[in-house]
Design an enzyme around this catalytic site. Structure first.
Site, short mmCIF file in Angstrom:
data_model
loop_
_atom_site.label_atom_id
_atom_site.label_comp_id
_atom_site.label_asym_id
_atom_site.label_seq_id
_atom_site.Cartn_x
_atom_site.Cartn_y
_atom_site.Cartn_z
N GLN A 156 44.66 -9.24 49.94
CA GLN A 156 45.57 -8.80 48.83
C GLN A 156 46.39 -8.05 49.79
O GLN A 156 47.44 -7.52 49.14
CB GLN A 156 45.16 -8.07 47.83
CG GLN A 156 44.15 -8.83 46.93
CD GLN A 156 43.43 -8.11 45.70
OE1 GLN A 156 42.28 -7.91 46.04
NE2 GLN A 156 44.17 -7.47 45.02
N PHE A 190 40.79 -10.31 42.44
CA PHE A 190 40.34 -9.23 41.60
C PHE A 190 40.38 -7.96 42.02
O PHE A 190 39.60 -7.25 41.50
CB PHE A 190 39.37 -9.70 40.66
CG PHE A 190 39.15 -11.18 40.14
CD1 PHE A 190 40.13 -11.57 39.30
CD2 PHE A 190 38.35 -12.11 40.79
CE1 PHE A 190 40.18 -12.94 38.96
CE2 PHE A 190 38.25 -13.31 40.44
CZ PHE A 190 39.16 -13.80 39.42
N GLU A 203 41.63 -6.00 48.34
CA GLU A 203 42.37 -5.26 48.77
C GLU A 203 42.33 -4.40 49.79
O GLU A 203 42.99 -4.13 50.69
CB GLU A 203 42.70 -4.19 47.42
CG GLU A 203 43.91 -3.29 47.73
CD GLU A 203 44.22 -2.51 46.35
OE1 GLU A 203 44.94 -1.46 46.27
OE2 GLU A 203 43.82 -2.94 45.33
N ARG A 214 42.81 7.03 38.31
CA ARG A 214 43.29 6.23 37.13
C ARG A 214 42.15 6.18 35.89
O ARG A 214 42.78 6.00 34.84
CB ARG A 214 43.50 4.83 37.69
CG ARG A 214 44.40 3.86 36.50
CD ARG A 214 44.69 2.67 37.16
NE ARG A 214 45.87 2.49 37.98
CZ ARG A 214 47.07 2.30 37.50
NH1 ARG A 214 47.32 1.75 36.08
NH2 ARG A 214 48.23 2.18 38.04
N ARG A 228 39.91 -5.32 39.25
CA ARG A 228 40.95 -5.34 37.97
C ARG A 228 41.01 -4.22 37.01
O ARG A 228 39.72 -3.82 36.41
CB ARG A 228 40.59 -6.80 37.22
CG ARG A 228 41.77 -7.14 36.42
CD ARG A 228 41.42 -8.70 35.87
NE ARG A 228 42.68 -9.20 35.49
CZ ARG A 228 42.37 -10.80 35.01
NH1 ARG A 228 41.55 -11.48 35.23
NH2 ARG A 228 43.44 -11.32 34.64
N PHE A 267 41.33 -1.07 38.10
CA PHE A 267 41.24 -0.28 39.08
C PHE A 267 40.84 1.39 38.32
O PHE A 267 41.44 2.49 38.54
CB PHE A 267 42.83 -0.07 39.60
CG PHE A 267 42.80 0.89 40.87
CD1 PHE A 267 42.41 -0.05 42.13
CD2 PHE A 267 43.42 1.87 41.29
CE1 PHE A 267 42.54 0.47 43.31
CE2 PHE A 267 43.41 2.46 42.42
CZ PHE A 267 42.88 1.73 43.57
N THR A 310 49.77 4.55 41.64
CA THR A 310 49.82 6.09 41.35
C THR A 310 50.21 6.59 42.69
O THR A 310 50.40 7.82 42.91
CB THR A 310 48.25 6.52 40.80
OG1 THR A 310 47.15 5.97 41.70
CG2 THR A 310 48.38 6.12 39.52
N ALA A 333 47.52 -3.35 41.22
CA ALA A 333 48.39 -2.50 40.24
C ALA A 333 49.26 -3.28 39.28
O ALA A 333 50.12 -2.62 38.93
CB ALA A 333 48.96 -1.29 40.95
N GLU A 381 46.35 -7.05 34.62
CA GLU A 381 45.21 -6.05 34.51
C GLU A 381 45.08 -5.61 32.82
O GLU A 381 44.02 -5.59 32.59
CB GLU A 381 45.27 -4.82 35.27
CG GLU A 381 44.98 -4.94 36.77
CD GLU A 381 45.32 -3.86 37.48
OE1 GLU A 381 44.40 -3.27 38.25
OE2 GLU A 381 46.47 -3.26 37.83
#
Length: 756
Positions: free
Chosen positions: A194, A225, A229, A307, A339, A341, A437, A506, A707
């Site tokens: 990702q 998902f 990342e 988060r 997903r 996060f 964020t 995100a 998400e």
């Protein structure tokens, strides 16, 4: 105009016919070598010896690499805290990579990897949250505390409790994979990731090269998902390292067991809560204590935990809220992005608190939630003022669509008459913030090329992992030029075409990359309009691009002809585009500011039935109303909503990660880890895109949809809690996932037979 049309996924036919090519399907160059990791069976220990002679002597083995063979940095971490690709002095979890086998075939590499003899002196392993708390095993030096105001419980009724929510395996259909192709002065890495730019950085760092010598390309991914990342870094670096040292193409594909043993999962969380209620049952003060199992490395745990704190109040107004977040280091797989996060974990906390309040006070659960909703103009607990508050209207629409009041009455009658099968029904809302964020990640670039036959090829910084990003991007470009989406081709994501990309995460993939593509298209349109305006004697703004033609008053010509004319006039038909999200202002140290560009809202009503003798449960119906804004593609958005709900259902009902006392993951294959099957689907899955929204301040007024739907499944857990509560007068205290064992324990507590 193709925007807003429910066009099928661009790879739909390829996928259903089996012709879609993923990384492992790509033809490999002659002489490609294959890789496998040798893994630790010890959760924590000191490496005292490593005998790899048998590995090197195994059939078809070309090389065996250890940390000492890495010319640059032995680090695949997404943050400044190091995370070695191959263990050096210590091992920190069972499944950590110790050495890398390079062989002539995939099976030869796997077989040889089992022959290593590594001596490890065991050290105490921290596996559970309680062990980590007792040992003071924290990341970031200790707990992080944010508060809107200090909670004052004076004169309030006190309600205390705890909710434990397990982790989750990504279970993407395509496992981690990479193919590295060395050339004369650099390296091309094809990666299932990702985050192509992060892979580029980590490969260059490991080889000791400048970034310009490393090119990363991403084609089609078979799901991610969040699990690709940061977790894709290791396989990609391994392939590049082996290719550099052998001078030959090198490929790695993790088998499912190895993938599950090696890679991170969703963060398990425990939330202790203390709520202060006024006489009406309104929460006036709330103290939350988040404890997250982060695993052995920092990975993305800080922003995930942040988060969770940001979404700790969901859509509710809690006048005095304090959140204490413990990011706990354990000798388990490094928990990572998934997903939502951290948002789902945070929302589960406040939804559990409200369910407990409703049980204690006897208030109708949905009415209680409505009484707590934030209104437009009010601020969240971190200080972001709401520009809009659509949830009351969304809940109105959902109540009507799900026939909520009548069904609650019918369920009450059913439960009074049926001693074995108990039904439950619950509604939960979602208010999810859209943006990274880490503010500087909210940017994207694109490259758009128009050809003289009127077709378009473009590259953007996002990655297609099955979510339909490329179809939406094609619709955006097609609308800009007034042509059919079929005339637009999205080329694989490539760091040599679009540099310095942010992760496709995100829920920002379409917002960021779509806006960058639109900016590039606008530049080319402006050039064409200026050329034709001069030719036709009109103003450039009078030029329209629609239905495959370029028009102005009585003049018209096919778009392809306009493109050819521009080429003949030596006008560039290529442009880059860039977008940066405006208006963000976030200070994570103080927990205050405006971290999100906008919010996505929705709500779900879920009905369940529970067999109290076996603990078996079924989801009978799920009704969803979700605000997708001015949807770019309603068909794709519905698919994301349905998929997100079902994946969330798995997290909260049947997907259970189990580690033993020694830190061994016992649920590391499809035979021991249960994801939802077709039989677990709700009998009714009714999805409506809410038509009443004003749209988002994003490309074509669409709202992100990746998400937010995941958290709609919280309603299923609340419905199961409701069914358990029908078994007796006591608080059932249902934990997650709500496996049959957990449900039977909750039924016992409701009857007063448990430890409630």
């Amino acid at each position: 105009m193709s925007i807003g049309k429910p066009l099928p996924h661009d790879a739909a036919q390829l996928s259903v016919t089996g012709r879609a090519r993923y990384l492992d399907d790509l033809p490999c160059p002659a002489g490609t070598l294959h890789l496998a990791f040798g893994l630790s069976d010890v959760a924590h220990g000191r490496i005292t010896g490593m005998d790899l002679a048998a590995v090197r002597a195994a059939p078809d083995v070309v090389a065996v690499l250890t940390a000492a063979d890495i010319p640059g940095h032995n680090d695949v971490s997404p943050n400044p805290l190091p995370e070695p690709l191959l263990a050096e002095a210590e091992v920190h979890f069972a499944g950590q990579a110790l050495f890398l086998v390079v062989a002539r075939s995939h099976m030869a590499a796997r077989r040889a990897a089992r022959l290593g003899r590594v001596e490890i002196t065991p050290l105490p392993a921290i596996v559970t949250l309680d062990q980590a708390l007792a040992a003071g095993s924290h990341f970031e030096g200790g707990p992080i505390v944010w508060q809107s105001a200090p909670p004052d419980f004076t004169g309030l009724e006190i309600l205390e409790g705890r909710i434990e929510v397990g982790g989750q395996e990504h279970f993407y259909l395509e496992g981690q994979a990479a193919l590295a192709l060395p050339d004369e002065d650099g390296m091309t890495v094809q990666s299932s990731t990702q985050h192509p730019t992060e892979v580029q950085h980590k490969v260059a760092d490991a080889l000791g090269w400048p970034l310009a010598r490393v090119r990363v390309e991403v084609g089609r991914m078979g799901g991610a998902f969040g699990g690709k990342e940061s977790q894709a870094n290791g396989p990609a670096v391994a392939a590049a390292l082996a290719a550099h040292l052998t001078g030959r193409p090198c490929k790695i594909r993790l088998d499912r067991d190895d993938d599950m043993r090696m890679t991170g999962k969703r963060h398990e969380i425990r939330i202790d809560y203390r709520a202060g209620l006024d006489a009406s049952g309104r929460i006036r003060a709330l103290d939350l204590r988040h404890m997250l199992r982060c695993g052995w490395s920092a990975d993305l745990s800080a922003p995930v935990a942040d988060r969770a704190m940001l979404h700790a109040a969901n859509a509710y107004d809690i006048p005095a809220l304090r959140i204490e977040s413990h990011r706990l280091r354990t000798n388990t797989q490094s928990a990572t992005a998934f997903r939502g996060f951290g948002g789902p974990q945070g929302m589960m906390g406040i939804e559990r608190v409200l369910a407990h309040v409703a049980h204690r006070t006897g208030r109708e659960p949905l009415a209680l939630r409505r009484a707590h909703l934030l209104a437009a103009g009010q601020a969240t607990h971190y200080g972001q003022e709401l520009d809009e508050a659509p949830l009351p209207a969304i809940l109105d629409a959902l109540e009507a669509r799900a026939d909520y009041a009548a069904r609650r009455a019918a369920i009450a009658r059913w439960n009074a008459e049926n001693p074995i099968l108990k039904r439950g029904l619950a509604i939960s809302p979602v208010m999810f913030g859209i943006s990274f964020t880490l503010t500087h990640l909210n940017q994207a670039g694109a490259l758009v090329n128009v050809y003289t036959d009127g077709t378009v090829a473009l590259s953007h910084g996002g990655t297609e992992m099955g979510q339909g990003l490329n179809r939406k991007i094609a619709q955006i470009a097609a609308t800009a030029f007034g042509i059919a989406p079929e005339a637009v081709r999205i080329t694989p994501t490539d760091t040599a075409k679009v540099p310095n990309t942010s992760a496709t995460a995100a829920s920002s993939g379409t917002d960021l990359n779509g806006a960058a593509v639109a900016a590039a298209c606008a530049r080319i349109r402006a050039r064409l309009a200026a050329m034709l305006a001069a030719k036709w004697g009109c103003a450039p703004e009078e030029i329209a691009f629609e239905d495959g033609k370029v028009r102005a008053d009585t003049h018209a010509m096919p778009f392809a002809a306009a493109a050819k004319a521009a080429w003949e006039a030596r006008i560039s038909l290529s442009a880059t585009g860039f977008h940066a999200t405006p208006g963000l202002d976030w200070n994570r140290k103080t927990g205050r500011g405006r971290p999100f560009h906008y919010f996505v809202c929705g709500a779900a009503a879920t009905e369940v039935v529970l067999d109290i003798l076996t603990g078996e449960a079924r989801v009978l119906a799920a009704h969803i109303v979700h605000d997708a804004g001015a949807s770019l593609n309603p068909a794709l958005d519905r698919g994301q909503i349905e998929g997100g709900y079902v994946q969330g259902l798995g997290w909260l009902t049947c997907e259970e990660l189990v580690w033993d006392a020694a830190g061994q993951l016992r649920t590391h294959s499809p035979s021991t880890y249960k994801i939802p099957a077709v039989s677990d689907m709700p009998g009714v899955l009714d999805v409506a895109l809410w038509p009443g929204g004003a749209g988002a301040p994003a490309i074509h007024r669409a709202r992100a949809v990746g998400e937010p739907p995941f958290m709609l499944a919280i309603s299923a857990h609340l419905a199961l809690l409701d069914a358990c509560a029908a078994c007796g007068p006591h608080w059932p205290d249902l934990q997650a996932p709500a496996t049959p064992e957990a449900l039977l324990a909750a039924v016992a507590r409701a009857r007063g037979e448990g430890d409630a």
